[in-house]
Enzyme design. Structure first.
Site, PDB file in Angstrom:
ATOM      1  N   SER A   2     -11.135 -14.472  -9.304  1.00 25.50           N
ATOM      2  CA  SER A   2     -12.591 -14.702  -9.243  1.00 25.50           C
ATOM      3  C   SER A   2     -13.034 -16.130  -9.501  1.00 25.50           C
ATOM      4  O   SER A   2     -14.228 -16.428  -9.368  1.00 25.50           O
ATOM      5  CB  SER A   2     -13.305 -13.766 -10.226  1.00 25.50           C
ATOM      6  OG  SER A   2     -13.410 -12.472  -9.674  1.00 25.50           O
ATOM      7  N   LYS A  46     -15.140 -17.871  -6.965  1.00 23.51           N
ATOM      8  CA  LYS A  46     -16.607 -17.881  -6.960  1.00 23.51           C
ATOM      9  C   LYS A  46     -17.195 -19.239  -7.325  1.00 23.51           C
ATOM     10  O   LYS A  46     -18.392 -19.464  -7.132  1.00 23.51           O
ATOM     11  CB  LYS A  46     -17.137 -16.800  -7.902  1.00 23.51           C
ATOM     12  CG  LYS A  46     -16.791 -15.374  -7.478  1.00 23.51           C
ATOM     13  CD  LYS A  46     -17.397 -14.354  -8.432  1.00 23.51           C
ATOM     14  CE  LYS A  46     -17.135 -12.918  -7.988  1.00 23.51           C
ATOM     15  NZ  LYS A  46     -15.794 -12.441  -8.381  1.00 23.51           N
ATOM     16  N   SER A  60     -19.394 -11.811 -12.932  1.00 26.43           N
ATOM     17  CA  SER A  60     -18.393 -11.946 -11.866  1.00 26.43           C
ATOM     18  C   SER A  60     -18.520 -10.845 -10.820  1.00 26.43           C
ATOM     19  O   SER A  60     -17.524 -10.303 -10.332  1.00 26.43           O
ATOM     20  CB  SER A  60     -16.972 -11.941 -12.455  1.00 26.43           C
ATOM     21  OG  SER A  60     -16.034 -12.420 -11.528  1.00 26.43           O
TER      22      SER A  60
END
Length: 411
Positions: free
Chosen positions: A80, A83, A140
């Protein structure tokens, strides 16, 4: 009686070992006790940094100087922390004005289908861009990332193309994305600790408002669907926000392939450091490694800043009506010291062009300010013209000659 004497002797032996430094008590990874212990034990030199993760880097954000690295160019699955690039593109669009924080984005069936970490958006549900940013950076949310990708580019696929274009613009040669949230385990979705640090630097430097969102510990959002209205709590996945003094971001990530990753941003005494950890074996190791590097960096760094507000003389410009042009410093000067030198010995010398000719455009280089430490050049800043300067024409020269005649030869 003998048992009591034995216990006393054992306690005395442990006390002696503790005082001699041979016995070490380990605290929780990001506790205040551990921070103090690590900071006191850190000495300049990379041998002071001991991390478990296979790939890490520590960077100072304003200069981009790398303070420590270990296999920082090794391509790895980012999970993640993907991102970070998604957020960079979102804030770029906000800056351009193509989207606004108050705009509403609609959740598609594709966005709703995202697994992993999510905020459970329903198909057809509307949320503001600002709320979705919070869902991405705090919790997230994979679903929230896809909603924003579709809102900006029309589809996740098109948005990912833009992510790869941005990576190319930033010179990230070891980065390639296949989704906007990092959920994929594809071998074609990869980056490096170095590249993560660069995109993190780009995000927090050009869009410092991201740190307002990434430093939020807990916040509620409201789901409004056909089933009614209900609140949903967001809790920051970055435990360093509460456990490390000065931490203000930025993003965590974990999958079975990527293991545990984090790009941690912390600020102390006007110094901002980016600590990237990839592939840590567990959650505690991820945050412990990030904190270890941050402690090391804050322990050795001092930052010299010259905001360059002093007034500069005008620069001669040949073939112009004005004959000279005003100039200013292009930017402030920053020098990061890690050797413990006396930055009061830094000297500045301004050097101006002697061959400037019209026409001149605002922003053209007029010279440079050079900085020296103990006689050695350590950096420079351009001096730039602050206005357009047109080239003199034949009628201009006639007019000047006429005015000199009227003024008795005086200009």
């Amino acid at each position: 009686m003998r048992r009591k004497i034995g216990i006393i002797l054992i306690c005395m032996l442990m006390l002696i070992q503790l005082l001699s430094g041979k016995y070490v008590a380990w605290a929780e990874p990001v506790s205040e006790e551990e921070q103090n212990t690590q900071e006191e034990g850190t000495q300049p030199g990379s041998e002071a940094v001991a991390v478990d993760a296979p790939s890490v880097i520590l960077m100072e954000s304003s200069t981009g100087q790398v303070l420590y690295e270990k296999n920082a160019d090794e391509q790895r699955s980012p999970a993640s922390i993907t991102k970070i690039m998604t957020l960079l593109l979102i804030f770029d669009e906000l800056e351009k004005g193509t989207i606004k924080l108050t705009d509403e984005a609609v959740t598609s069936a594709h966005a709703k289908s995202m697994g992993g970490s999510q905020v459970f958006l329903e198909e057809g549900e509307k949320q503001t861009v600002e709320t979705l940013i919070k869902c991405i950076v705090i919790a997230s949310g994979n679903d929230a990332s896809v909603v924003m990708a579709e809102h900006i580019a029309g589809s996740e696929e098109e948005f990912v193309k833009r992510m790869n274009q941005k990576a190319e613009e930033l010179g990230l040669k070891d980065t390639h994305f296949e989704d906007c949230c990092g959920l994929t385990d594809s071998a074609g979705h990869y980056t490096t600790a170095h590249d993560v640090a660069v995109m993190s630097k780009e995000l927090i430097t050009n869009h410092p408002e991201i740190l307002t969102y990434s430093s939020i510990w807990m916040e509620n959002i409201t789901h409004v669907t056909r089933q009614g209205s209900k609140e949903f709590g967001l809790t920051n996945t970055n435990k360093l926000i509460r456990g490390y003094d000065g931490c203000v971001g930025l993003k965590t990530g974990s999958t079975s392939v990527a293991k545990y990753c984090v790009s941690a941003v912390a600020s102390r005494n006007d110094i901002t450091l980016i600590s990237v950890v990839m592939g840590a074996p567990d959650v505690k190791a991820r945050f412990r490694d990030a904190a270890t590097m941050l402690n090391y960096g804050f322990g050795i760094c001092s930052l010299y800043v010259d905001d360059n507000q002093d007034k500069l003389p005008k620069v001669p410009v040949a073939f112009s009506i004005e004959k000279e042009g005003a100039c200013a410093y292009e930017e402030e000067f920053r020098y990061l010291d890690t050797e413990g030198v006396n930055t009061e010995n830094i000297e500045k010398e301004t050097q101006f062009k002697t061959d400037a000719e019209a026409p001149v455009q605002k922003g053209d280089v007029a010279g440079r300010a050079v900085y020296y430490l103990d006689g050695k050049e350590i950096g420079s800043v351009n001096l730039v013209f602050t206005e357009d300067i047109e080239k003199a024409t034949y009628p201009d020269y006639l007019y000047q000659a006429w005015m000199r005649f009227l003024n008795g030869g005086k200009t």
